[in-house]
Design an enzyme around this catalytic site. Sequence first.
Site, mmCIF file in Angstrom:
data_model
loop_
_atom_site.group_PDB
_atom_site.id
_atom_site.type_symbol
_atom_site.label_atom_id
_atom_site.label_comp_id
_atom_site.label_asym_id
_atom_site.label_seq_id
_atom_site.Cartn_x
_atom_site.Cartn_y
_atom_site.Cartn_z
ATOM 1 N N THR A 16 1.282 -2.051 -2.238
ATOM 2 C CA THR A 16 0.973 -0.667 -2.024
ATOM 3 C C THR A 16 0.927 -0.126 -0.633
ATOM 4 O OG1 THR A 16 0.033 0.516 -3.752
ATOM 5 C CG2 THR A 16 -1.368 0.306 -1.937
ATOM 6 N N LYS A 68 -1.979 4.492 -8.463
ATOM 7 C CA LYS A 68 -2.970 4.014 -7.503
ATOM 8 C C LYS A 68 -3.795 5.130 -6.892
ATOM 9 C CE LYS A 68 0.430 0.543 -6.525
ATOM 10 N NZ LYS A 68 1.416 0.111 -5.568
ATOM 11 N N SER A 70 0.157 -2.454 2.620
ATOM 12 C CA SER A 70 1.183 -3.202 3.338
ATOM 13 C C SER A 70 2.098 -2.308 4.156
ATOM 14 C CB SER A 70 2.003 -4.040 2.355
ATOM 15 O OG SER A 70 2.618 -3.209 1.391
#
Length: 180
Positions: free
Chosen positions: A8, A40, A131
Amino acid sequence: MKTQWHHTTVLAVRRDGVVAVGSDGQVTLGTAVIKHGAAKVRRLAGGKVLAGFAGSVADALALFTRFEAKLEEYGHNLERAAVELARDWRTDKALRHLEALLITADHKTTLLVSGTGEVLVPDDDVVAVGSGGSYALAAARALIKHTELSSREIVQEALAIASEIDIYTNDRITIEELKS
């Protein structure tokens, strides 16, 4: 050897009285993409608060549940609920092992909440985690400085840029927004 989950990029941008929080949808296990369209970013507190997470899905869902309970307990006061969640997260034996970061926003405040007890307000109304967070953050800051794009458009473009750089971020972007 433990298989590593990677997933994500979440980005929040506040501009001209509107906050947008978005994320990509990719979830990766080891070297394989196992999901392309994970959600998310969520609306909490009857749609008055946005929250996005980076980290383990199970951990993030546990945090969403706890955070929503804190919002209810403290009358939808985002800052107070975030501080109480961070305190519990840091001191509770079970919560202490959760691996996630949470970006939250309401009509006036944006916060980054971590398991180390941090509750941070970004200096420039832009915050990113995950990330590809550094890529999205840099892109968003450049877009804010050099364009008149809306917060939603900045989130869309910055996450698209991150998806072209970070192998754990894809271009299936979900965005929620709140107006002041």
